[in-house]
Write an enzyme that holds these catalytic residues in place. Sequence first.
Site, mmCIF file in Angstrom:
data_model
loop_
_atom_site.group_PDB
_atom_site.id
_atom_site.type_symbol
_atom_site.label_atom_id
_atom_site.label_comp_id
_atom_site.label_asym_id
_atom_site.label_seq_id
_atom_site.Cartn_x
_atom_site.Cartn_y
_atom_site.Cartn_z
ATOM 1 N N VAL A 213 -6.751 -2.699 0.250
ATOM 2 C CA VAL A 213 -5.778 -1.790 0.861
ATOM 3 C C VAL A 213 -6.520 -0.771 1.704
ATOM 4 O O VAL A 213 -7.509 -0.197 1.257
ATOM 5 C CB VAL A 213 -4.963 -1.042 -0.230
ATOM 6 N N ALA B 270 -9.786 3.574 1.457
ATOM 7 C CA ALA B 270 -9.483 2.173 1.178
ATOM 8 C C ALA B 270 -9.832 1.871 -0.274
ATOM 9 O O ALA B 270 -10.484 2.675 -0.949
ATOM 10 C CB ALA B 270 -10.277 1.270 2.112
ATOM 11 N N LYS B 271 -9.398 0.756 -0.754
ATOM 12 C CA LYS B 271 -9.789 0.299 -2.092
ATOM 13 C C LYS B 271 -9.471 -1.181 -2.207
ATOM 14 O O LYS B 271 -8.523 -1.663 -1.581
ATOM 15 C CB LYS B 271 -9.015 1.064 -3.171
ATOM 16 N N GLY B 272 -10.260 -1.855 -3.012
ATOM 17 C CA GLY B 272 -9.985 -3.269 -3.223
ATOM 18 C C GLY B 272 -10.372 -3.656 -4.626
ATOM 19 O O GLY B 272 -10.966 -2.863 -5.365
#
Length: 433
Positions: free
Chosen positions: A77, A122-124
């Site tokens: 994201v 962001a992050k994943g």
Amino acid sequence: MATTPGRVRSAFKSGTPARVHRNPFDDVLEQIDRAAEVLHPDADALEPLRHARRQVIVSIPVMMDDGRLRVLEGYRVVYDNSRGPGKGGIRYHPDVNLDEMKALAAWMAWKCAIVDIPFGGAKGGVACDPLKMSDGELERVTRRYISEIFDLIGPTVDIPAPDVGTSPRVMAWVMDTFSMKKGYVEPGVVTGKPIPLGGSGGRLEATGRGLLFVTRETLRRIGHVLSDSTVAIQGFGNVGSNAAKLLHAAGARVVAVSDVSGAVYDPHGLDMPRVLAYYRETRQLRGFPGTELLDNQQLLRLPVDVLLPAAMEGQINADNASELRARIVVEGANGPTTPEADQILSKRGVLVVPDILANAGGVVVSYFEWVQDRYGYFWKEPEVNERLEEKMVAAFDAVWTTKEKFEVDARTAAYILAVDRIIEARSLRGLYA
Ligand code: NAD
């Protein structure tokens, strides 16, 4: 090496939340509202912040060691990229899901804006249990996950880093997979890499060092100095042990430290180099000679100038907040103070320095790593530390000024500053149509 900012209660280093919480992205929306009450931006400026810019879900088929094929779910994201490329960790944990990724990505955007580095948030992650996977399985998951999101990451697009369940080793696979697919070496695609692959000196200690600077500045604002202050630290992992080492070296009297086995306490101050050597040898604090053994709850209630929770979420809560005797709480962990406890502490005049400011040293040095990778020229560690100090002190000053200007607590001030900086960038860029 986790990078989770904000009032996180459902997505923590330790895995299972202290108690089940609602959708964490609702917390993000609430924080935006809290900032908006003070900032009064126009509705059109605020609306985009209520949505993540890009949300991607991918399937990751992976051959397990037992010969069976499993299909895992992966996410990436980007919440906002108005100030620069997305930045945020990759989490491997069974509870990883899209709402959690959205919230964590937003908190990364807040954190990057507060320390004023040119990144969005962001992050994943991948929903899996890395503790039950072999190195080979982890490598295969990582390479396939990166292949699936290959077009969405890159040094000018979105730059991952380690988070819960991932490590510099995993980041090396990220860098290699991306570089092999590109056909050239691209270290700037990911931070938190091993030093021989373009990692930065000072990264391992960066969060603890940032905490040292923030603690020093907070004490200064209330007319105290480190060398005349007592500190208790909960958690003795990357964050807690480095904070303890550096605070001790800077002259603070660290009277208690704890890990999951309990706390060791000496009101005269612990000999930190000896504690660290003991911990390296025995992998626990319990039994360190010449100290009183306390439990973690007793540590939280010690009469100290600074309490530094650096273990897990929700440790300071409605059950113990009224009994804390610290003057200042500096949040080393993510989300260590529940909202109920926050209110109690605020009423009692205890100053809480929020996680999104206090533990941002890690992401600052991640930024330095990216800068060095892009230059292809590496700084000596003292230079990294000096620049970190500059960034942390500037961020602290900005939050403090906001706090005084709007007469709010430090946590609200941090949200206000972050939201204001992101809205400003968005409005300067305008709407691309
Ligand atoms: P870590 O796993 O290295 O260490 C965690 C420590 O907490 C260990 O000493 C463990 O024994 C202790 N602990 C676990 N449960 C406990 C309990 N119930 N009571 C007392 N101690 C307990 O983790 P870390 O990297 O040091 O991260 C700690 C916190 O800081 C997490 O909230 C993490 O998200 C946050 N954080 C870490 C970084 C980073 O760079 N590592 C950056 C920002 C925020």
